[in-house]
Design a protein around this motif. Structure first.
Motif, PDB file in Angstrom:
ATOM      1  N   ASN A 363       0.803  -1.230   0.000  1.00 28.74           N
ATOM      2  CA  ASN A 363       0.000   0.000   0.000  1.00 28.74           C
ATOM      3  C   ASN A 363       0.831   1.272   0.000  1.00 28.74           C
ATOM      4  O   ASN A 363       0.336   2.350   0.314  1.00 28.74           O
ATOM      5  CB  ASN A 363      -0.946   0.012   1.213  1.00 28.74           C
ATOM      6  CG  ASN A 363      -0.222  -0.197   2.536  1.00 28.74           C
ATOM      7  OD1 ASN A 363       0.995  -0.290   2.571  1.00 28.74           O
ATOM      8  ND2 ASN A 363      -0.985  -0.261   3.615  1.00 28.74           N
ATOM      9  N   HIS A 364       2.107   1.169  -0.379  1.00 32.05           N
ATOM     10  CA  HIS A 364       2.964   2.346  -0.480  1.00 32.05           C
ATOM     11  C   HIS A 364       3.436   2.477  -1.930  1.00 32.05           C
ATOM     12  O   HIS A 364       4.183   1.620  -2.416  1.00 32.05           O
ATOM     13  CB  HIS A 364       4.165   2.237   0.460  1.00 32.05           C
ATOM     14  CG  HIS A 364       3.796   2.081   1.901  1.00 32.05           C
ATOM     15  ND1 HIS A 364       3.101   3.037   2.601  1.00 32.05           N
ATOM     16  CD2 HIS A 364       4.020   1.067   2.771  1.00 32.05           C
ATOM     17  CE1 HIS A 364       2.916   2.634   3.849  1.00 32.05           C
ATOM     18  NE2 HIS A 364       3.450   1.425   3.973  1.00 32.05           N
ATOM     19  N   PRO A 365       3.005   3.494  -2.636  1.00 32.38           N
ATOM     20  CA  PRO A 365       3.310   3.624  -4.065  1.00 32.38           C
ATOM     21  C   PRO A 365       4.801   3.510  -4.386  1.00 32.38           C
ATOM     22  O   PRO A 365       5.641   4.106  -3.729  1.00 32.38           O
ATOM     23  CB  PRO A 365       2.781   5.024  -4.405  1.00 32.38           C
ATOM     24  CG  PRO A 365       1.709   5.267  -3.395  1.00 32.38           C
ATOM     25  CD  PRO A 365       2.181   4.605  -2.141  1.00 32.38           C
ATOM     26  N   GLU A 366       5.092   2.675  -5.392  1.00 27.10           N
ATOM     27  CA  GLU A 366       6.433   2.494  -5.941  1.00 27.10           C
ATOM     28  C   GLU A 366       7.408   1.811  -4.983  1.00 27.10           C
ATOM     29  O   GLU A 366       8.617   1.830  -5.204  1.00 27.10           O
ATOM     30  CB  GLU A 366       7.011   3.835  -6.423  1.00 27.10           C
ATOM     31  CG  GLU A 366       6.096   4.566  -7.385  1.00 27.10           C
ATOM     32  CD  GLU A 366       6.720   4.803  -8.739  1.00 27.10           C
ATOM     33  OE1 GLU A 366       7.852   4.367  -8.971  1.00 27.10           O
ATOM     34  OE2 GLU A 366       6.057   5.416  -9.572  1.00 27.10           O
ATOM     35  N   GLU A 367       6.898   1.189  -3.915  1.00 29.76           N
ATOM     36  CA  GLU A 367       7.805   0.486  -3.024  1.00 29.76           C
ATOM     37  C   GLU A 367       8.304  -0.804  -3.678  1.00 29.76           C
ATOM     38  O   GLU A 367       7.632  -1.399  -4.519  1.00 29.76           O
ATOM     39  CB  GLU A 367       7.141   0.181  -1.684  1.00 29.76           C
ATOM     40  CG  GLU A 367       5.984  -0.789  -1.737  1.00 29.76           C
ATOM     41  CD  GLU A 367       5.390  -1.051  -0.358  1.00 29.76           C
ATOM     42  OE1 GLU A 367       6.135  -0.969   0.637  1.00 29.76           O
ATOM     43  OE2 GLU A 367       4.184  -1.327  -0.288  1.00 29.76           O
TER      44      GLU A 367
END
Length: 389
Positions: A363-367
């Motif tokens: 749920n963390h963009p581009e992780e």
């Protein structure tokens, strides 16, 4: 072999388009291009992109298709000569002055006539042939009968738009943008006023926008007609959109040429395209004149879906190293597809961070994450919400 031609608004989009099957891409430089809002390409970018494309035996066409005013001509010769030296494969042009300069300078790239010229009949195409054009991008307003007549009576390659946004006016002939926002649509500044909501008779939300173009059902007919290039619109679209649309049309074209195109396969790729697009679509002028069902009037609803979940960066020993794009979690059914991978789905059972920390939700963009995959995947494959076959 019929060409699938993709847009590319920057180097990243160009790379993804070519990797996912485009035979050629069309791009714009910082000057003389009709997509001023795209990131576009510096001279160094173009040089790097041409080198990359040619390493894959693919082509790069550069748009030089604004309507030129006197001040635009001052640096044109140097620009054209530089592009020729770089090795671009064609200039896409709309102004006779540019054609004149290309010929007088004896430059190497082919001359392709832009759709801005609204070429919709055989005599116009014959004229462009005499002017030295090897290809004409037909106006989006051409019918099937128009295309057949032009093909039977001319020798130039024909390029046809097959997917993407439509112009409410004849392509490139609109002045709504100039009038409402003082941005010249014929010099790269179109603000898409046709997609604005207007008030009429005291009521709001009146529109004059065309639905998007989709010719997926008619690829066999275009192949039969003898069209040389199938053109996708969208230099400002995302890498997921470009990869998905190029991949879908490339697979349909291949199946058509191999005589393996079934109704089931065609319907599947229609679902793929409808999922990635955010506007309704129609074949527009190809099989009849557009009418009420091909136009938006009120209540247009453009929903951006979140199907695109991740990009595969690497694969080792049953695990994919990914860059996340949208929210997903352990227990979800997800699907992987790629340039050399037919879409396969599975239920995600294990996910962790690069340091081994177990994760339940991405749920963390581009992780950067690692997921367990029950089959081999490759760098540049993409992960999305499954599309039912």
């Amino acid at each position: 072999m019929i060409e699938v031609l993709s847009p590319a608004g920057d180097k990243e989009r160009l790379k993804w388009a070519l990797i996912y099957g485009a035979d050629a891409v069309y791009i714009g430089g910082y000057n003389y291009s009709l997509r001023a809002n795209a990131n576009n390409f510096s001279i160094d970018d173009i040089k790097e992109s041409v080198s990359f494309a040619h390493s894959l035996n693919k082509k790069v066409y550069v748009t030089v298709n604004i309507l030129f005013h006197n001040e635009d001509l001052e640096e044109l010769d140097d620009y054209l000569k530089t592009l020729s030296e770089i090795g671009v494969d064609a200039f896409i042009v709309s102004d006779l002055a540019v054609i004149s300069r290309i010929k007088e300078l004896n430059l190497k790239p082919e001359i392709h006539i832009s759709t801005q010229e609204s070429s919709t009949n055989k005599e116009t195409v014959k004229f462009w042939e005499k002017m030295g054009a090897t290809r004409v991008v037909l106006g989006r307003e051409c019918s099937k009968e128009d295309m057949i007549d032009i093909k039977e009576n001319t020798t130039a390659e024909l390029e046809v738009f097959i997917h993407g946004a439509m112009c409410t006016s004849y392509s490139g002939r609109c002045v709504l943008s100039n009038y409402v926002t003082y941005r010249d649509s014929n010099r790269g500044g179109c603000s898409q006023v046709c997609r604005f909501s207007f008030e009429m008779d005291g009521k709001g939300d009146f529109q004059i926008a065309s639905k998007d173009l989709s010719m997926i059902d008619y690829i066999p007919e275009l192949v039969s007609i003898g069209v040389s290039s199938l053109k996708i619109e969208g230099r400002m679209r995302s890498i997921y959109y470009i990869a998905t649309v190029v991949n879908a049309y490339k697979n349909v074209v291949k199946a058509c040429l191999d005589n393996t195109l079934t109704n089931e396969k065609l319907e599947y790729y229609k679902k793929v395209l409808n999922r990635v697009s955010n506007r309704e679509n129609a074949p527009q002028f190809f099989n009849k004149l557009p009418a009420v069902n091909e136009q938006y009037y009120t209540g247009r609803n453009e929903v951006s879906n979140q199907d695109f979940l991740a990009v595969v960066d690497d694969y080792k020993d049953g695990y994919a190293y990914i860059s996340q794009r949208n929210n997903f979690k352990v227990g979800d059914e997800i699907e992987v597809f790629g340039p050399n991978l037919e879409a396969k789905s599975f239920v995600l059972e294990e996910m962790k961070e690069l340091d081994g920390t177990i994760r339940e939700v991405a749920n963390h963009p581009e992780e950067k994450l690692i997921i367990k995959v029950p089959f081999k995947v490759s760098k540049y494959d993409m992960i999305r919400i499954p599309i039912q076959k």
